[in-house]
Design an enzyme around this catalytic site. Structure first.
Site, PDB file in Angstrom:
ATOM      1  N   SER A  99       3.067  -0.251  10.032  1.00  0.00           N
ATOM      2  CA  SER A  99       2.821   0.776   9.036  1.00  0.00           C
ATOM      3  C   SER A  99       2.810   0.175   7.633  1.00  0.00           C
ATOM      4  CB  SER A  99       3.865   1.885   9.170  1.00  0.00           C
ATOM      5  OG  SER A  99       3.548   2.979   8.359  1.00  0.00           O
ATOM      6  N   ASP A 110      -1.906   4.028   3.941  1.00  0.00           N
ATOM      7  CA  ASP A 110      -1.149   2.854   4.359  1.00  0.00           C
ATOM      8  C   ASP A 110      -1.936   2.073   5.412  1.00  0.00           C
ATOM      9  OD1 ASP A 110      -0.847   4.758   6.356  1.00  0.00           O
ATOM     10  OD2 ASP A 110       1.281   4.400   6.668  1.00  0.00           O
ATOM     11  N   ASP A 133      -1.888   1.554   8.626  1.00  0.00           N
ATOM     12  CA  ASP A 133      -2.332   2.194   9.867  1.00  0.00           C
ATOM     13  C   ASP A 133      -2.908   3.586   9.627  1.00  0.00           C
ATOM     14  OD1 ASP A 133       0.101   3.328   9.253  1.00  0.00           O
ATOM     15  OD2 ASP A 133       0.948   3.166  11.265  1.00  0.00           O
ATOM     16  N   ASP A 152      -1.965   6.545   8.656  1.00  0.00           N
ATOM     17  CA  ASP A 152      -1.417   7.841   9.059  1.00  0.00           C
ATOM     18  C   ASP A 152      -0.788   8.572   7.869  1.00  0.00           C
ATOM     19  OD1 ASP A 152       0.801   6.212   8.838  1.00  0.00           O
ATOM     20  OD2 ASP A 152       1.599   6.635  10.832  1.00  0.00           O
TER      21      ASP A 152
END
Length: 589
Positions: A152, A311, A313, A315
């Protein structure tokens, strides 16, 4: 040197299963006499927290590396096969995606190779893709599980391993504990099955996933636009700046925006392409203003309306905009308030609100959202912190109460979901929704501060602040445990001058009244979380992070008296008092 950690390190250094360079790294570390580093790498095995496993890349039982990835994957494969056989399945599947971090693609291929060796069909994206597309792939392929290789928004030296289950949500009990037990019971790495990746492809056990599945996702999320006509006809009037902060977001976010009609999008050139070193930021976290600095500069230089960042990833999404010459950064609760109000108000106004609508949020997310949902006739469910619990609740309701219809979900840490096609927070659909909200208010000559103030005038003012206290390594873990225990045994009737109504202890599953000492049951799973609730409606929650070496304090101030400006001023002063008091208490632990 702590003997147990040293013995484990020496066992790894002498194990011919590991390649020579790996063994040499460990032996060199032992020979260097760096006791602290040996202990940090070997004093425990990696654990599954709220988001799976996450650690610094390197050799050791407490590090992310090829071998801990393989071991975790074998543990997952065992649970996929066990649970699948219970359900009478004849074929097993897993979906895999990965971000831009160091070794993410290599680790993803290791996951596929171990799964293929266990006769579990692996569906891996041809190119890096974010969390929401991994969740979508799980559901699209009707897979038993999914793995997202990502850390993340952690610093560059980290990577991680998020496990998802067959509903597309992050794994929850009992499957998560079964995987952990499988992982902990494996003492011999040679028991892990693996095969050559290319052999898996040629044998039809590993499958590439391409643009056809990605396009189905884009069609699905754009079908959830509240006012697609406005976006199609007026979308070009909103001047957007976007940065993927070197992560996975560039292709999916710009594609989704373009598909909906937002054609006036500028991408921060320096942060456009994936880069494992994240060279332009100290931390690729869009919750922090520093990570949005280049996007804000481009926004100012081009007089754009708003700057978005996701970010690695993709999400989470953060945003900034300019008002009266000042840059405004909304927090996750404020963004969620705007989304909840716009989605529910739009559905109500258009007559598209489904029957028996429901909304899901976490206990540490502002209670103002509960009030907004209630005003639109939407039922609210509160869960433990993390989207794994939010989506677990969605899955439960889908089975137990199929007459209920999902409308929205949010958590304070910049995570949002406005559709049912994936089961995790979705930064891609969040950017399209936020663009729609910005356009909606721009066409009324309003910005997002104006929109929030209008909501506060109607529902009352709330102010939310997150305090993170970082404590690293083994000593840090012990310090965090002491802090939690001190607050758990808190006996004063007041907390920072505020009268306590009751204390929720989610580890015992009980709520204790501070007026008559009566205990009542909490209807949520056990978790190391404490919640102080005050007579004036203010709340303070605290919990150790499941994925990072920190303890988090969520301060949610409610002010009901005076004008809006007076309420804001009082909330700011009270927040400062709480921050000072909590830091003082933590320091003494």
């Amino acid at each position: 040197m702590e003997q147990n950690a040293l013995d484990r390190a020496q066992a790894w250094a002498n194990n011919s299963y590991f390649d020579e360079s790996f063994r040499k790294e460990i032996q060199d570390l032992i020979d260097s006499g760096d006791e602290k580093e040996v202990i940090e790498r070997f004093y425990k095995d990696l654990e599954f927290g709220t988001g799976g496993m996450r650690s610094i890349i390197g050799a050791g039982t407490n590090r992310i590396n090829t071998y801990t990835i393989r071991k975790a994957t074998q543990a997952l494969a065992n649970e996929i096969i066990r649970s699948g056989k219970e359900e009478g399945l004849k074929e097993f599947k897993i979906a895999i995606s990965y971000d831009n971090r160091r070794f993410s693609f290599e680790f993803a291929k290791e996951v596929a190779s171990v799964m293929a060796a266990n006769n579990v069909h692996a569906y891996i994206y041809k190119r890096l893709n974010p969390v929401p597309l991994l969740s979508f792939s799980v559901r699209h392929h009707k897979a038993q599980a999914g793995v997202m290789v990502t850390a993340s928004h952690n610093p560059p030296e980290y990577n991680g391993y998020k496990v998802f289950w067959n509903d597309g949500a992050q794994v929850t009990p009992p499957n998560d504990s079964n995987i952990i037990n499988n992982y902990n019971s494996m003492t011999n790495f040679s028991s892990v099955k693996t095969m050559n990746f290319d052999d898996g492809l040629s044998q039809g056990l590993i499958h590439w996933v391409g643009e056809d599945v990605e396009n189905l996702y884009f069609e699905a999320i754009n079908s959830k636009a509240i006012n697609s006509k406005m976006c199609t006809e007026e979308g070009g009037k909103l001047n957007i700046v976007y940065t993927p902060i070197h992560g996975t977001g560039f292709v999916p976010c710009t594609t989704a925006l373009s598909n909906l009609g937002f054609t006036n999008v500028q991408v921060v050139e320096e942060q456009k392409l994936p880069d494992e070193d994240f060279p332009t930021v100290s931390s690729p976290n869009p919750e922090n203003p520093e990570a949005l600095a280049l996007a804000v500069k481009l926004m100012e230089d081009t007089n754009a309306d708003v700057a978005f960042g996701t970010d690695p990833d993709t999400d989470r999404v953060g945003l900034a905009f300019k008002k009266n010459g000042e840059i405004v950064y909304l927090n996750g609760n404020q963004i969620g308030i705007l989304m909840v109000h716009y989605v529910m108000g739009g559905l109500k106004k258009s007559g598209a609100m489904p029957s028996n609508p429901y909304f899901v949020k976490t206990i540490v997310t502002t209670p103002l959202q509960d009030q907004i949902a209630e005003s639109f006739g939407v039922e609210t469910f509160n869960t433990l912190t993390g989207f794994k619990w939010i989506c677990g609740k969605m899955n439960q309701l889908e089975k137990s109460n199929p007459e209920k219809n999902f409308v929205f979900a949010t958590e304070e840490s910049f995570g949002y979901l406005n559709h049912e096609f994936v089961r995790d927070k979705d930064g891609v659909s969040s950017i399209t929704l936020l663009s729609e909200i910005c356009l909606h208010y721009k066409l009324q000559d309003m910005d997002l501060v104006d929109a929030l103030d209008k909501i506060y005038e109607e529902y009352g003012f709330s102010s939310e602040t997150l305090l993170n206290l970082n404590y690293f390594g083994k000593e840090g873990s012990e310090k965090i445990a002491r802090i939690m225990e001190n607050f758990r045994s808190y006996s004063d009737k007041t907390f920072c001058g505020e009268e306590i109504s009751y204390l929720e202890d989610y580890s015992t599953g009980e709520s204790k009244s501070f007026t008559d000492s009566k205990l009542s049951k909490l209807d949520l799973p056990s978790s190391n979380v404490l919640g102080f609730n005050f007579t004036n409606g203010t709340k303070v929650y605290m919990r150790p992070s499941g994925t990072e070496p920190k303890i988090k304090f969520y301060i949610m101030i409610q002010e009901k008296e005076g004008s809006l400006s007076e309420k804001k001023s009082k909330a700011l002063a009270k927040t400062d008092e709480f921050l000072s008091y909590i830091k003082q208490q933590a320091e003494q632990a």
